[in-house]
Design a protein around this motif. Structure first.
Motif: not given
Length: 491
Positions: A341-361
């Protein structure tokens, strides 16, 4: 499911036997405390594949079944030296301008010129690689490199790039542009130093067809395809593991389940090809008119960290940020060399602006993804292995998400171990799209096997992995069954 829906519309009675408790395979979902996360693909390229599926299988178009939105910017990139750039969705001129502004004059033009050459490779390979079955003369796809690499004179010799890494080093002339190019290969688990230059089609697909998101997460696309199957009277049996393919007079005649039940059929569609081979007990499934190129290298897996955060998502936040490793050679050497496992990986960060994926704003759901060695090369079951790597991923993601650790309520860590358990994929690997060139080593086995009535479908068969390619695999298999050997490909 893509094959099932098309076959049902063509008049076949179709039953899907699924070993797990739900549909969708690797297009998974994790839910807890009002938070929801995609655990497989987070975005969709080439939505036309699924638009075609829904047009061909019913009256309702895709957009009537899911809320499909274009992501803009397509991605924000944070490079090793701290430089940042946000690339607009499906705009060559916009990308050129953004790269010139962030990386310096001339950078955008070099990237734009590269995309023009990548388009030529796409035009040469799109039909045989994505829209047609893999023909017995598949070797023609491996003999010629379709990417029109620039000629480079060095030490009295003229050379052209044959590998994707050489395209980056010789044609882009900026380590950040090279990192941008190679990240598209790494996202599919491909080693830029080993894949042919034709892998240039991967960033071109994103550029040309845009990057799309489904409200509620990509799992909603799987739900829509499943419901389209039900509407076309496809039957599903969950928790039904197939243990063998039955045959009579050399032809596939059905399947036997773990509980001893035998289901008869005129055609059997399944995958991966290696699994079908073990289910038939017949040895090689390919040869002659059923082509199998050289075996592809072992596939990489994915590490996924689902983060439940307190605090709202900041206005103007990019849906996806790619945080590049500070040492790309080190990362690639671990993943494709030592199998660590690489010590310093490339990371894809997904932060969707989607109310359906969180309990509230007042909260946010975030998904971190990294390419890692599969179980065949790394022991993800070892004590502390998953959490230790998740810590590294979070450390990288802090460059993209302010106050990440302070905002964290909890996290869920998933590795190739979860992928193997939930999908049955050997080693928890994730298949990559098929690529031309490289003597056929990056092609996948054909959809037609040597056993009449038995077909291979999905990412491990032609035309390979990724949501668009999986959808096309279903279209090709349905065409081969409905039209027979005269089927010339999807229209």
């Amino acid at each position: 499911m893509a094959a099932a829906a098309r076959l049902a519309v063509a008049g076949h009675r179709v039953t899907v036997y699924e070993r797990s408790a739900t549909y969708g395979g690797a297009v998974g979902r994790f839910e807890r405390d009002g938070f929801a996360f995609d655990t497989g693909p987070g975005l969709l390229q080439v939505p036309a594949v699924y638009r075609d599926l829904f047009v061909k299988t019913g009256k309702e178009p895709l957009e009537a079944c899911v809320d499909l939105v274009q992501v803009d910017p397509a991605a924000r990139h944070v490079f090793a030296d701290g430089t940042e750039v946000s690339l607009p969705n499906a705009s060559r001129a916009g990308a050129v301008s953004a790269l010139d502004g962030a990386l310096g004059a001339g950078a955008g033009e070099r990237w734009g010129d590269f995309l023009v050459r990548a388009r030529e490779a796409w035009d040469r390979t799109r039909r045989p690689l994505l829209e047609e079955p893999l023909w017995p003369n598949w070797r023609v796809l491996g003999e010629r490199e379709p990417y029109p690499a620039l000629r480079r004179r060095r030490l009295l010799r003229t050379r052209t790039a044959g590998l994707l890494s050489e395209v980056g080093a010789w044609e882009l002339a900026d380590p950040r542009l090279t990192a941008l190019l190679e990240s598209h290969a790494l996202a599919y688990g491909l080693d830029p130093g080993a894949v042919p230059a034709s892998a240039a089609v991967l960033p071109y697909m994103e550029h040309a067809f845009g990057t799309w998101y489904v409200r509620g997460g990509i799992r909603e696309l799987a739900r829509a395809v499943y419901e389209r199957c039900l509407a076309r009277r496809v039957k599903f049996a969950f928790g039904a593991e197939v243990v063998s393919v039955t045959e009579k007079d050399g032809r596939a005649t059905g399947v036997e389940l773990r509980d001893g039940t035998v289901a008869e059929a005129d055609f059997v569609v399944g995958g991966p090809p290696e699994l079908l081979e073990s289910l038939t007990g017949r040895g090689a499934l390919y040869g002659g008119e059923a082509p199998e190129p050289h075996p592809a290298p072992l596939s990489c897996g994915k590490a996924v960290v689902c983060l439940a955060l307190r605090g709202p998502r900041e206005a103007g936040t990019a849906h996806r940020t790619v945080v590049h490793t500070p040492d790309r050679a080190e990362e690639l050497g671990h993943i494709f060399g030592t199998g660590a496992a690489p010590p310093r990986p490339t990371v894809w960060v997904d932060r969707p602006d989607d109310p359906l994926l969180r309990p509230d704003d007042a909260h946010e759901s975030v998904v971190l993804t990294a390419t890692v060695p599969s179980l065949a090369r790394h022991d993800w079951a070892a004590a502390g292995a998953a959490d230790a790597f998740a810590d590294r991923m979070v450390a990288a993601a802090e460059r993209a998400v302010p106050d990440l650790r302070e905002r964290m309520l909890w996290r869920e860590v998933r590795t190739p171990l979860h992928t193997e358990r939930e999908t049955g994929a050997g080693g928890g690997g994730v298949p990559a799209p098929a690529l031309a060139g490289a003597d056929g080593t990056r092609l996948r086995p054909a959809n037609t096997t040597r056993i009449p009535g038995l077909f291979a479908v999905g990412g491990w068969a032609h035309p390979g992995g990724g949501l668009p390619h999986a959808g096309m695999s279903g279209a090709l298999v349905a065409g081969l069954i409905v039209e027979g050997p005269d089927f010339r490909g999807s229209q």
